[in-house]
Design an enzyme around this catalytic site. Structure first.
Site, PDB file in Angstrom:
ATOM      1  N   GLU A  59      11.494   4.557   9.073  1.00 55.15           N
ATOM      2  CA  GLU A  59      12.422   3.641   8.398  1.00 55.15           C
ATOM      3  C   GLU A  59      12.517   2.299   9.134  1.00 55.15           C
ATOM      4  O   GLU A  59      13.577   1.945   9.649  1.00 55.15           O
ATOM      5  CB  GLU A  59      13.818   4.266   8.351  1.00 55.15           C
ATOM      6  N   PRO A  60      11.448   1.548   9.178  1.00 57.76           N
ATOM      7  CA  PRO A  60      11.510   0.278   9.912  1.00 57.76           C
ATOM      8  C   PRO A  60      12.281  -0.795   9.136  1.00 57.76           C
ATOM      9  O   PRO A  60      12.125  -0.923   7.931  1.00 57.76           O
ATOM     10  CB  PRO A  60      10.039  -0.127  10.032  1.00 57.76           C
TER      11      PRO A  60
ATOM     12  N   ARG B 192      25.045 -11.635  16.286  1.00 58.66           N
ATOM     13  CA  ARG B 192      24.408 -10.737  17.269  1.00 58.66           C
ATOM     14  C   ARG B 192      24.642 -11.152  18.727  1.00 58.66           C
ATOM     15  O   ARG B 192      24.871 -10.282  19.577  1.00 58.66           O
ATOM     16  CB  ARG B 192      22.915 -10.578  16.969  1.00 58.66           C
TER      17      ARG B 192
ATOM     18  N   TYR C 226      26.396  -8.186  20.590  1.00 59.16           N
ATOM     19  CA  TYR C 226      25.542  -7.361  21.468  1.00 59.16           C
ATOM     20  C   TYR C 226      25.040  -8.109  22.695  1.00 59.16           C
ATOM     21  O   TYR C 226      24.182  -7.585  23.414  1.00 59.16           O
ATOM     22  CB  TYR C 226      24.293  -6.879  20.723  1.00 59.16           C
TER      23      TYR C 226
ATOM     24  N   CYS D 243      35.907 -21.668  15.656  1.00 60.00           N
ATOM     25  CA  CYS D 243      37.004 -21.926  16.575  1.00 60.00           C
ATOM     26  C   CYS D 243      37.106 -20.820  17.610  1.00 60.00           C
ATOM     27  O   CYS D 243      38.142 -20.141  17.700  1.00 60.00           O
ATOM     28  CB  CYS D 243      38.294 -22.044  15.786  1.00 60.00           C
ATOM     29  N   GLU D 244      36.052 -20.571  18.320  1.00 57.22           N
ATOM     30  CA  GLU D 244      36.043 -19.519  19.345  1.00 57.22           C
ATOM     31  C   GLU D 244      35.107 -19.907  20.469  1.00 57.22           C
ATOM     32  O   GLU D 244      33.981 -20.330  20.227  1.00 57.22           O
ATOM     33  CB  GLU D 244      35.504 -18.196  18.756  1.00 57.22           C
TER      34      GLU D 244
ATOM     35  N   TYR E 181      19.421  -8.495  10.418  1.00 58.46           N
ATOM     36  CA  TYR E 181      20.813  -8.458  10.833  1.00 58.46           C
ATOM     37  C   TYR E 181      21.367  -9.864  11.100  1.00 58.46           C
ATOM     38  O   TYR E 181      22.247 -10.054  11.917  1.00 58.46           O
ATOM     39  CB  TYR E 181      20.993  -7.532  12.046  1.00 58.46           C
TER      40      TYR E 181
END
Ligand code: LLP
Length: 457
Positions: free
Chosen positions: A298-299, A342, A346, A373-374, A403
């Protein structure tokens, strides 16, 4: 900056001509003028080649026992992608009815769809069965009964796989490692839950147990974890044969193959990883005196990841002095954590390149940030960028296909970027840019009304 256009990281048609980057034979600056920024750009030739190469490598590794290469829709799906996946001979792994709806919209061959999920709703299960998907990958004891009941009500015998947890701790980020014991997915082999699940499925006449499945995580560089997972699944295939005197025909080894985001990343090719896994599967089956099952994979990331890049425009820059006496140059672009979560989620690292021109200016210690705003809205934490970058320059981040758009959000009411497909000098949107109208379209004005049966009125 990335070694200029390292082919491990950039789409196959990415080039530099007179300093200007092009993809699909179109200048990035022309794409930005036409479609705006930020934009995802999908190199169609690259996508097709990758999809084809994984299907072919599975065939070559397992010969007549090659099952299906199911493209993992969660990495990125659209109707156009689903059509290409079908044309390239792959199947489709969907994990919600939303992803299934895309497959249904293009009449994706039902037999080549598998439905995943650790908490599928009744209606998701019913929709999948109504569409006659080839397999439902069952993930919990309750779901065994649920799928059996719904299939029975529809007088259908539904093909199922059991998602097992092989207890393999793949070397990747904790949030995307799924095959060790302490996770929500699958029936643990070590605890005996896997075997209980087998026995439970066997009780239902509306379920046909076709085989076993495991997915051990994502962005895994070496075949060793896949080999170990396969060998643990094969031990259950052998136990099943011993118990029931027949063999299960299918083994699905999941996805999770790594791609390169940085020059230092060295992912294996489809041929490399699948030939190693095939060798191990054959050896383990021989040892257990089992016929070779049909082996599926399942790539997701390896197919769409490197096919897409994100184009950003620089808006502002500023210099800060750090406590150790060095400087950092902040370069702000017009997207950020809403189109690429991401790095924040992560600690994922990416490469980047100046696209509208080349520069021989000295480089400086830089951080590429978005417009949210972070403070954590960082695209690239640490990178050397040419010191002559100015507002209006275009920066391109490669390998954002998997993703990226699929996990994009509307944080800060940002509109999600389009996906522009390029091929042989022609470009078109396959997903348009959202508009403020799209954002406001969900808002409605309702009169308050009584609902339910009682409560304080
Ligand atoms: N099969 C199953 C059952 C999965 O859960 C996944 C991914 C795949 C296949 C495809 O894995 P791939 O080949 O794309 O690595 N959002 C994270 C990745 C989460 C993966 C979830 N499952 C990321 O951005 O790294």
């Amino acid at each position: 900056m990335s070694q200029d256009l390292n082919p491990m990281i950039w789409p196959v048609t990415a080039r530099r001509v007179n300093g200007e980057m092009s993809i699909g034979n179109i200048r990035v600056s022309d794409l930005a003028d036409e479609f705006g920024t930020p934009s995802f750009v999908l190199d169609e030739a690259d996508f097709q080649a990758r999809a084809g190469s994984w299907a072919k490598a599975l065939q070559e590794a397992f010969g007549p026992n090659a099952g299906t290469a199911y493209y993992a829709a969660k990495s990125f799906i659209s109707t156009q992608i689903a059509r290409w996946i079908d044309e390239a001979g792959l199947g489709l792994d969907v994990c919600t009815d939303g992803e299934l709806a895309v497959a249904i919209a293009v009449n994706f061959p039902a037999k080549k769809i598998e439905l995943h999920g650790n908490n599928k709703s009744e209606s998701e299960i019913a929709s999948a069965i109504d569409y006659r998907v080839g397999v439902i990958v069952i993930d919990s004891l309750q779901e065994i009964d649920r799928v059996a009941r719904i299939a029975h009500e529809k007088s259908i015998i539904q093909g199922v796989l059991l998602r097992l947890n092989p207890g393999v701790d793949a070397d990747t980020h904790e949030a995307i490692s799924t095959g060790h014991e302490d996770v929500k997915f699958g029936f643990s082999i070590a605890s005996g839950a896997a075997w209980d699940a087998v026995l439970s499925v066997k009780k239902h006449e509306s379920l046909e147990l076709k085989g076993l499945h495991a997915h051990i995580g994502s962005q895994i560089f070496t075949p060793a974890a896949f080999e170990l997972s396969a060998s643990r699944l094969i031990s259950i295939l052998a136990k099943y044969r011993d118990e029931f005197g027949v063999e299960l025909a299918e083994l699905d080894l999941g996805g999770g193959y790594a791609i390169a985001y940085l020059d230092s990343d060295r992912p294996s090719s489809a041929e490399e990883v699948l030939s190693v896994v095939a060798k191990r599967v054959k050896a383990e089956c021989e040892k257990a005196l089992l016929r070779l099952p049909r082996v599926s994979i399942e790539p997701g990331r390896v197919i769409v990841g490197p096919s897409m890049v994100t184009i950003y425009e620089v808006g502002t820059t500023k210099e800060v002095s750090l406590a150790d006496g060095s400087d950092r140059w902040y370069v702000s672009v017009d997207g950020g954590m809403s189109d690429n979560i991401r790095p924040a989620l992560y600690g994922a690292e990416y490469s980047i390149a100046l696209a509208n021109r080349s520069s021989s200016a000295p480089v400086r210690n830089s951080r590429v940030v978005g417009k949210h705003c972070e403070t954590g809205d960082i695209i690239i934490r640490e990178v050397q960028l040419p010191s002559d970058i100015v507002p209006g320059d275009l920066l391109v981040v490669p390998a954002t296909g998997a993703y990226g758009r699929s996990m994009a959000s509307n944080y800060n009411h940002m509109v999600r970027p389009p996906v522009i497909c390029v091929l042989n000098g022609k470009a078109r949107s396959i997903i348009r840019r959202e508009t403020h109208r799209d954002l406001l379209a969900l808002e409605i004005e309702e009169e308050p009304r009584n609902i339910g049966k009682g409560g304080s009125r």
